[in-house]
Scaffold this motif. Structure first.
Motif, mmCIF file in Angstrom:
data_model
loop_
_atom_site.group_PDB
_atom_site.id
_atom_site.type_symbol
_atom_site.label_atom_id
_atom_site.label_comp_id
_atom_site.label_asym_id
_atom_site.label_seq_id
_atom_site.Cartn_x
_atom_site.Cartn_y
_atom_site.Cartn_z
ATOM 1 N N LYS A 139 -52.477 -33.107 9.598
ATOM 2 C CA LYS A 139 -52.717 -34.489 10.025
ATOM 3 C C LYS A 139 -51.470 -35.318 9.742
ATOM 4 C CE LYS A 139 -57.534 -34.598 10.335
ATOM 5 N NZ LYS A 139 -57.835 -34.481 11.716
ATOM 6 N N THR A 140 -51.239 -36.293 10.606
ATOM 7 C CA THR A 140 -50.111 -37.202 10.437
ATOM 8 C C THR A 140 -50.609 -38.634 10.522
ATOM 9 O OG1 THR A 140 -49.545 -37.516 12.776
ATOM 10 C CG2 THR A 140 -48.681 -35.544 11.712
ATOM 11 N N VAL A 141 -49.734 -39.546 10.206
ATOM 12 C CA VAL A 141 -50.030 -40.947 10.458
ATOM 13 C C VAL A 141 -49.884 -41.119 11.974
ATOM 14 C CG1 VAL A 141 -49.285 -43.315 10.058
ATOM 15 C CG2 VAL A 141 -49.162 -41.638 8.198
ATOM 16 N N PRO A 142 -50.963 -41.482 12.687
ATOM 17 C CA PRO A 142 -50.857 -41.617 14.139
ATOM 18 C C PRO A 142 -49.796 -42.644 14.536
ATOM 19 C CG PRO A 142 -53.158 -41.644 13.460
ATOM 20 C CD PRO A 142 -52.325 -41.725 12.204
ATOM 21 N N PHE A 143 -49.102 -42.350 15.595
ATOM 22 C CA PHE A 143 -48.050 -43.216 16.102
ATOM 23 C C PHE A 143 -48.711 -44.348 16.885
ATOM 24 C CE2 PHE A 143 -43.878 -43.765 18.297
ATOM 25 C CZ PHE A 143 -43.058 -43.606 17.193
ATOM 26 N N PRO A 144 -48.502 -45.600 16.482
ATOM 27 C CA PRO A 144 -49.153 -46.715 17.183
ATOM 28 C C PRO A 144 -48.709 -46.799 18.646
ATOM 29 C CG PRO A 144 -48.184 -47.444 15.102
ATOM 30 C CD PRO A 144 -47.707 -46.049 15.344
ATOM 31 N N ASP A 145 -49.639 -47.198 19.519
ATOM 32 C CA ASP A 145 -49.355 -47.280 20.951
ATOM 33 C C ASP A 145 -48.145 -48.153 21.265
ATOM 34 O OD1 ASP A 145 -51.335 -45.540 21.663
ATOM 35 O OD2 ASP A 145 -52.764 -47.092 22.280
ATOM 36 N N PHE A 146 -48.009 -49.301 20.567
ATOM 37 C CA PHE A 146 -46.899 -50.198 20.896
ATOM 38 C C PHE A 146 -45.551 -49.561 20.550
ATOM 39 C CE2 PHE A 146 -47.319 -51.356 16.482
ATOM 40 C CZ PHE A 146 -46.062 -51.789 16.077
ATOM 41 N N LEU A 147 -45.482 -48.754 19.495
ATOM 42 C CA LEU A 147 -44.235 -48.051 19.172
ATOM 43 C C LEU A 147 -44.000 -46.897 20.136
ATOM 44 C CD1 LEU A 147 -44.169 -47.932 15.257
ATOM 45 C CD2 LEU A 147 -42.995 -49.509 16.802
ATOM 46 N N LEU A 148 -45.078 -46.234 20.532
ATOM 47 C CA LEU A 148 -44.957 -45.158 21.510
ATOM 48 C C LEU A 148 -44.407 -45.694 22.827
ATOM 49 C CD1 LEU A 148 -45.381 -42.186 22.088
ATOM 50 C CD2 LEU A 148 -47.740 -42.686 22.680
ATOM 51 N N GLN A 149 -44.828 -46.890 23.205
ATOM 52 C CA GLN A 149 -44.322 -47.491 24.436
ATOM 53 C C GLN A 149 -42.830 -47.789 24.323
ATOM 54 O OE1 GLN A 149 -46.256 -47.879 27.339
ATOM 55 N NE2 GLN A 149 -44.147 -47.939 28.054
ATOM 56 N N ILE A 150 -42.387 -48.276 23.181
ATOM 57 C CA ILE A 150 -40.955 -48.545 22.965
ATOM 58 C C ILE A 150 -40.156 -47.249 23.076
ATOM 59 C CG2 ILE A 150 -39.225 -49.258 21.247
ATOM 60 C CD1 ILE A 150 -41.322 -51.341 20.260
ATOM 61 N N VAL A 151 -40.642 -46.189 22.431
ATOM 62 C CA VAL A 151 -39.960 -44.894 22.479
ATOM 63 C C VAL A 151 -39.949 -44.355 23.905
ATOM 64 C CG1 VAL A 151 -40.135 -42.485 21.739
ATOM 65 C CG2 VAL A 151 -40.330 -44.319 20.061
ATOM 66 N N ASP A 152 -41.098 -44.421 24.593
ATOM 67 C CA ASP A 152 -41.180 -43.934 25.977
ATOM 68 C C ASP A 152 -40.223 -44.673 26.899
ATOM 69 O OD1 ASP A 152 -43.053 -41.981 25.476
ATOM 70 O OD2 ASP A 152 -44.756 -43.152 26.196
ATOM 71 N N ASP A 153 -39.995 -45.941 26.626
ATOM 72 C CA ASP A 153 -39.097 -46.747 27.458
ATOM 73 C C ASP A 153 -37.625 -46.512 27.125
ATOM 74 O OD1 ASP A 153 -41.248 -47.808 28.825
ATOM 75 O OD2 ASP A 153 -41.298 -49.677 27.667
ATOM 76 N N GLY A 154 -37.347 -45.711 26.091
ATOM 77 C CA GLY A 154 -35.963 -45.408 25.734
ATOM 78 C C GLY A 154 -35.382 -46.299 24.663
ATOM 79 N N GLY A 155 -36.229 -46.996 23.933
ATOM 80 C CA GLY A 155 -35.773 -47.860 22.846
ATOM 81 C C GLY A 155 -36.122 -49.317 23.099
ATOM 82 N N LEU A 156 -35.837 -50.138 22.105
ATOM 83 C CA LEU A 156 -36.252 -51.536 22.146
ATOM 84 C C LEU A 156 -35.566 -52.340 23.244
ATOM 85 C CD1 LEU A 156 -38.063 -53.648 20.828
ATOM 86 C CD2 LEU A 156 -36.204 -54.136 19.224
ATOM 87 N N ILE A 157 -34.278 -52.137 23.447
ATOM 88 C CA ILE A 157 -33.565 -52.908 24.471
ATOM 89 C C ILE A 157 -34.126 -52.585 25.856
ATOM 90 C CG2 ILE A 157 -31.342 -53.251 25.622
ATOM 91 C CD1 ILE A 157 -30.034 -52.982 22.851
ATOM 92 N N LYS A 158 -34.263 -51.320 26.175
ATOM 93 C CA LYS A 158 -34.803 -50.926 27.482
ATOM 94 C C LYS A 158 -36.247 -51.383 27.635
ATOM 95 C CE LYS A 158 -31.694 -47.050 28.166
ATOM 96 N NZ LYS A 158 -31.532 -45.609 28.227
#
Length: 164
Positions: A139-158
């Motif tokens: 088990k892990t600490v689940p990755f929050p959706d809002f952070l997953l969206q930032i990662v999926d978009d290629g980072g905070l700037i993108k």
């Protein structure tokens, strides 16, 4: 949001892996992930750049990414095409820098059970790491959706540009 998953070979490190171990200060004159990737872990694991394959996973113990607050460390990992980093805990600034440049981090208390070379499958949304080599699940600490969206978009700037 759909679950994001990664599968790759584990490259195992211990506790207190600092940013100088990820990318030595000598190479801070380089600024792109591609340039930095040639020197990832060169001081502590010289064979890393020759062995790592796209999608592989870095595994650490406690306090991964401690040391200086440079963004070069997660950029070097991205350039090396590491899919994510799993550790018991992360240095706060390294965690934010990684998310900001699009590198997912996974907190897992059971990294001691993972060996170098194990094949892992990580489901960020579900909060599960499967060790396919040992037929175990952690088990892990689940990755929050809002952070997953930032990662999926290629980072905070993108991410910010996409959502303006």
């Amino acid at each position: 949001m759909e679950n994001k998953s990664y599968k790759g070979k584990a490259f195992k490190f211990g506790d207190d892996v600092d940013t100088d171990a990820v990318i030595p200060g000598t190479y801070l004159i380089l600024n792109t992930p591609e340039e930095l990737s040639h020197y990832t872990f060169c001081g502590v694991r010289p064979d890393f750049v020759k062995q790592v394959q796209p999608g592989d996973i870095v595994v650490g113990g406690s306090n991964f990414g401690c040391g200086s607050s440079r963004e070069h460390a997660p950029l070097a990992l991205i350039g090396s095409q590491v899919s994510c980093v799993i550790a018991k805990s992360f240095a706060r600034i390294f965690y934010r820098n990684s998310i900001n440049v699009g590198l997912p981090l996974v907190e897992c208390a059971e990294t001691d059970r993972i060996s170098d070379g194990d094949i892992l499958e990580v489901d960020l949304g579900a909060g599960i790491v499967k060790n396919l080599t040992k037929n175990e699940e952690y088990k892990t600490v689940p990755f929050p959706d809002f952070l997953l969206q930032i990662v999926d978009d290629g980072g905070l700037i993108k991410h910010t540009q996409k959502n303006l």
